[in-house]
Scaffold this active site. Sequence first.
Site, PDB file in Angstrom:
ATOM      1  CG  HIS A 125      -1.896  -1.165   1.223  1.00  0.00           C
ATOM      2  ND1 HIS A 125      -3.166  -1.093   0.703  1.00  0.00           N
ATOM      3  CD2 HIS A 125      -1.738  -2.440   1.658  1.00  0.00           C
ATOM      4  CE1 HIS A 125      -3.764  -2.268   0.838  1.00  0.00           C
ATOM      5  NE2 HIS A 125      -2.917  -3.106   1.420  1.00  0.00           N
ATOM      6  CG  HIS A 129      -1.843   1.805  -2.546  1.00  0.00           C
ATOM      7  ND1 HIS A 129      -1.517   3.043  -2.018  1.00  0.00           N
ATOM      8  CD2 HIS A 129      -2.834   1.319  -1.742  1.00  0.00           C
ATOM      9  CE1 HIS A 129      -2.267   3.290  -0.960  1.00  0.00           C
ATOM     10  NE2 HIS A 129      -3.079   2.259  -0.764  1.00  0.00           N
ATOM     11  CG  HIS A 135      -6.741  -2.959   2.806  1.00  0.00           C
ATOM     12  ND1 HIS A 135      -5.567  -3.161   3.495  1.00  0.00           N
ATOM     13  CD2 HIS A 135      -6.982  -1.609   2.872  1.00  0.00           C
ATOM     14  CE1 HIS A 135      -5.112  -2.011   3.952  1.00  0.00           C
ATOM     15  NE2 HIS A 135      -5.956  -1.055   3.601  1.00  0.00           N
ATOM     16  CG  HIS A 245     -10.813   1.312   4.017  1.00  0.00           C
ATOM     17  ND1 HIS A 245     -10.230   2.396   4.632  1.00  0.00           N
ATOM     18  CD2 HIS A 245     -10.089   1.083   2.889  1.00  0.00           C
ATOM     19  CE1 HIS A 245      -9.198   2.806   3.912  1.00  0.00           C
ATOM     20  NE2 HIS A 245      -9.093   2.027   2.847  1.00  0.00           N
ATOM     21  CD  GLU A 258      -6.680   3.645  -0.499  1.00  0.00           C
ATOM     22  OE1 GLU A 258      -7.699   3.653   0.232  1.00  0.00           O
ATOM     23  OE2 GLU A 258      -5.692   2.907  -0.272  1.00  0.00           O
TER      24      GLU A 258
END
Length: 294
Positions: A125, A129, A135, A245, A258
Amino acid sequence: MSLDITNELHGFHLSTKQTPFEHTPRIAGRPPTMSPLHLLSTTLLLLISTHIDVSVSQPTCSAPQTLPLRREIYVDGRIFDISHRYTPHMPAFDSPDGVGKFLWLPKSMKNGSIANNSEMKMGTHTGTHVDAPGHVFDGYFDDGFDVDTLDLEVLNGPTLLVDVPRDKNITAEVMRSLHIPRGVRRVLFRTLNTDRRLMFKKEFDSSYVGFMRDGAQWLVDNTDIKLVGIDYLSVAAYDDLIPSHLVLLEGREIILVEGLKLDDVPAGIYNVHCLPLRLLGAEGSPIRCILIKS
């Protein structure tokens, strides 16, 4: 001539079933004579050993006339590279020290290796990425929902680059104000993070702009967006890091990109092309993203 020629000549000499001196009938008082064939090969070998350097040397190239060209924009402004260049001084999540040294050269031509071979070690990350569902969902991670399972159709296609109001995180209110129409499947959100150049600062800044939980939920419930891109290391605001998230990744339909580099790119419609590495078992991956004007 090369070393191979020398070897061939040695082989040719040894393959003859004669000694260097032919045992031909002699004339009394005269030494034995060499055959013309051996005389020729011996002469050539002497010439090669005297005048030809048969040592193996490294290939060389002339010095470049100009420095390497590093660009952000290509084809007269039609293609924008929106991935950040990886450097030791780029930020790492929750770290004051940045990424640090991640690349080294264990095999170097300067140290006798036949070629230069670098190695690298960094988090998945890091920099620009992508996040896979595993995740933040351990069950998805165990079931294999890694970056190799991400839909490349979602990561490539028409996209909308929008400017977010600069005075707040991305809430449900902000999402409503953007008036993103149904049918738009890919959106890149440019925020105050770009103005503050946070991705160019080594120390992580927890005051970055991102999605609050209600903004993430509004996106899921009221839009067709499947690709969400943002301009810092997390799409979720620091205060709602995990809740946002969870909302975005629970359905395994939305892909998060991101750490995008969105400075100097006009807002509007483009074609985006993002390609993560095929890292089997990894919940994140560095990604190269570009925008092409429609």
